[in-house]
Design a protein around this motif. Sequence first.
Motif, PDB file in Angstrom:
ATOM      1  N   VAL A 204      14.828  12.307  30.653  1.00 12.31           N
ATOM      2  CA  VAL A 204      13.796  11.690  29.821  1.00 12.31           C
ATOM      3  C   VAL A 204      13.487  12.625  28.658  1.00 12.31           C
ATOM      4  O   VAL A 204      13.237  13.814  28.865  1.00 12.31           O
ATOM      5  CB  VAL A 204      12.513  11.414  30.639  1.00 12.31           C
ATOM      6  CG1 VAL A 204      11.435  10.802  29.755  1.00 12.31           C
ATOM      7  CG2 VAL A 204      12.818  10.490  31.821  1.00 12.31           C
ATOM      8  N   THR A 205      13.529  12.083  27.458  1.00  7.46           N
ATOM      9  CA  THR A 205      13.161  12.839  26.269  1.00  7.46           C
ATOM     10  C   THR A 205      11.778  12.378  25.823  1.00  7.46           C
ATOM     11  O   THR A 205      11.540  11.170  25.680  1.00  7.46           O
ATOM     12  CB  THR A 205      14.173  12.618  25.131  1.00  7.46           C
ATOM     13  OG1 THR A 205      15.460  13.022  25.590  1.00  7.46           O
ATOM     14  CG2 THR A 205      13.800  13.421  23.900  1.00  7.46           C
TER      15      THR A 205
ATOM     16  N   THR B 226      19.948   3.186  27.753  1.00 11.01           N
ATOM     17  CA  THR B 226      18.792   3.866  27.195  1.00 11.01           C
ATOM     18  C   THR B 226      17.596   2.931  27.220  1.00 11.01           C
ATOM     19  O   THR B 226      17.683   1.788  26.764  1.00 11.01           O
ATOM     20  CB  THR B 226      19.068   4.311  25.742  1.00 11.01           C
ATOM     21  OG1 THR B 226      20.208   5.171  25.760  1.00 11.01           O
ATOM     22  CG2 THR B 226      17.884   5.048  25.158  1.00 11.01           C
ATOM     23  N   LYS B 227      16.502   3.408  27.776  1.00  8.01           N
ATOM     24  CA  LYS B 227      15.257   2.647  27.827  1.00  8.01           C
ATOM     25  C   LYS B 227      14.207   3.455  27.077  1.00  8.01           C
ATOM     26  O   LYS B 227      14.114   4.683  27.243  1.00  8.01           O
ATOM     27  CB  LYS B 227      14.784   2.435  29.276  1.00  8.01           C
ATOM     28  CG  LYS B 227      15.814   1.800  30.189  1.00  8.01           C
ATOM     29  CD  LYS B 227      16.058   0.366  29.811  1.00  8.01           C
ATOM     30  CE  LYS B 227      17.033  -0.272  30.804  1.00  8.01           C
ATOM     31  NZ  LYS B 227      17.378  -1.629  30.435  1.00  8.01           N
ATOM     32  N   THR B 228      13.411   2.803  26.258  1.00  9.14           N
ATOM     33  CA  THR B 228      12.417   3.498  25.463  1.00  9.14           C
ATOM     34  C   THR B 228      11.044   2.879  25.711  1.00  9.14           C
ATOM     35  O   THR B 228      10.919   1.655  25.846  1.00  9.14           O
ATOM     36  CB  THR B 228      12.753   3.397  23.962  1.00  9.14           C
ATOM     37  OG1 THR B 228      14.050   3.936  23.766  1.00  9.14           O
ATOM     38  CG2 THR B 228      11.766   4.160  23.107  1.00  9.14           C
ATOM     39  N   ALA B 229      10.033   3.745  25.787  1.00 10.05           N
ATOM     40  CA  ALA B 229       8.650   3.285  25.904  1.00 10.05           C
ATOM     41  C   ALA B 229       7.802   4.162  25.008  1.00 10.05           C
ATOM     42  O   ALA B 229       8.164   5.302  24.711  1.00 10.05           O
ATOM     43  CB  ALA B 229       8.159   3.405  27.355  1.00 10.05           C
ATOM     44  N   SER B 230       6.683   3.629  24.559  1.00 11.33           N
ATOM     45  CA  SER B 230       5.788   4.442  23.753  1.00 11.33           C
ATOM     46  C   SER B 230       4.360   4.305  24.263  1.00 11.33           C
ATOM     47  O   SER B 230       3.991   3.272  24.822  1.00 11.33           O
ATOM     48  CB  SER B 230       5.870   4.061  22.281  1.00 11.33           C
ATOM     49  OG  SER B 230       5.475   2.725  22.097  1.00 11.33           O
ATOM     50  N   VAL B 231       3.600   5.382  24.089  1.00  9.48           N
ATOM     51  CA  VAL B 231       2.203   5.418  24.500  1.00  9.48           C
ATOM     52  C   VAL B 231       1.414   5.935  23.307  1.00  9.48           C
ATOM     53  O   VAL B 231       1.779   6.947  22.713  1.00  9.48           O
ATOM     54  CB  VAL B 231       1.997   6.364  25.702  1.00  9.48           C
ATOM     55  CG1 VAL B 231       0.532   6.443  26.067  1.00  9.48           C
ATOM     56  CG2 VAL B 231       2.826   5.921  26.894  1.00  9.48           C
ATOM     57  N   THR B 232       0.352   5.213  22.952  1.00  9.96           N
ATOM     58  CA  THR B 232      -0.478   5.666  21.848  1.00  9.96           C
ATOM     59  C   THR B 232      -1.751   6.284  22.400  1.00  9.96           C
ATOM     60  O   THR B 232      -2.484   5.648  23.163  1.00  9.96           O
ATOM     61  CB  THR B 232      -0.821   4.490  20.906  1.00  9.96           C
ATOM     62  OG1 THR B 232       0.406   3.967  20.401  1.00  9.96           O
ATOM     63  CG2 THR B 232      -1.685   4.943  19.749  1.00  9.96           C
TER      64      THR B 232
END
Length: 64
Positions: A15-16, A56-62
Amino acid sequence: ATRFGGTPDCGTPVVTVTPPVGAPFTITAGSGHHHNSGPSPASGTWTLTAVVCGQTKTASVTVP
Protein backbone atom coordinates in the motif's frame (compact mmCIF):
# COMPACT_ATOMS: atom_id res chain seq x y z
CA ALA A 1 -0.16 -20.73 -5.79
CA THR A 2 -3.64 -21.23 -4.43
CA ARG A 3 -4.51 -21.43 -0.77
CA PHE A 4 -6.93 -24.02 0.54
CA GLY A 5 -10.43 -22.90 -0.42
CA GLY A 6 -9.41 -21.41 -3.74
CA THR A 7 -8.22 -17.99 -2.56
CA PRO A 8 -5.37 -16.78 -4.76
CA ASP A 9 -2.11 -16.11 -2.97
CA CYS A 10 -0.49 -13.22 -4.78
CA GLY A 11 2.10 -12.39 -2.19
CA THR A 12 2.07 -9.50 0.22
CA PRO A 13 -0.04 -6.51 -0.79
CA VAL A 14 1.82 -3.21 -0.90
CA VAL A 15 0.00 0.00 0.00
CA THR A 16 1.34 3.40 -0.98
CA VAL A 17 0.13 6.36 1.09
CA THR A 18 0.29 9.82 -0.47
CA PRO A 19 -0.26 12.61 2.06
CA PRO A 20 -1.58 16.03 0.99
CA VAL A 21 1.90 17.47 1.66
CA GLY A 22 5.18 15.60 1.62
CA ALA A 23 6.56 12.47 0.05
CA PRO A 24 4.55 9.26 -0.45
CA PHE A 25 5.49 6.26 1.68
CA THR A 26 4.69 2.57 1.51
CA ILE A 27 3.17 0.23 4.05
CA THR A 28 3.65 -3.53 3.82
CA ALA A 29 0.78 -5.58 5.20
CA GLY A 30 1.51 -7.18 8.56
CA SER A 31 4.39 -4.91 9.52
CA GLY A 32 5.30 -1.31 10.10
CA HIS A 33 2.16 -0.34 11.96
CA HIS A 34 2.48 3.22 13.14
CA HIS A 35 0.54 4.92 15.88
CA ASN A 36 0.14 8.66 15.61
CA SER A 37 0.14 9.95 19.16
CA GLY A 38 1.14 13.46 18.12
CA PRO A 39 -0.77 16.09 16.17
CA SER A 40 -3.69 15.22 13.92
CA PRO A 41 -2.94 14.14 10.34
CA ALA A 42 -2.42 16.92 7.81
CA SER A 43 -5.58 18.45 6.41
CA GLY A 44 -6.35 17.66 2.79
CA THR A 45 -6.80 14.54 0.71
CA TRP A 46 -4.76 11.44 1.49
CA THR A 47 -4.58 8.85 -1.27
CA LEU A 48 -4.09 5.13 -0.65
CA THR A 49 -3.05 2.88 -3.53
CA ALA A 50 -2.93 -0.89 -3.04
CA VAL A 51 -1.56 -3.41 -5.52
CA VAL A 52 -3.00 -6.90 -4.98
CA CYS A 53 -2.77 -9.75 -7.47
CA GLY A 54 -1.54 -7.37 -10.15
CA GLN A 55 -4.58 -5.11 -9.78
CA THR A 56 -4.35 -1.56 -8.47
CA LYS A 57 -7.06 -0.25 -6.16
CA THR A 58 -7.13 3.38 -5.07
CA ALA A 59 -9.02 5.10 -2.25
CA SER A 60 -8.87 8.60 -0.89
CA VAL A 61 -9.67 10.11 2.50
CA THR A 62 -10.17 13.82 3.06
CA VAL A 63 -9.11 15.12 6.47
CA PRO A 64 -10.82 18.38 7.44
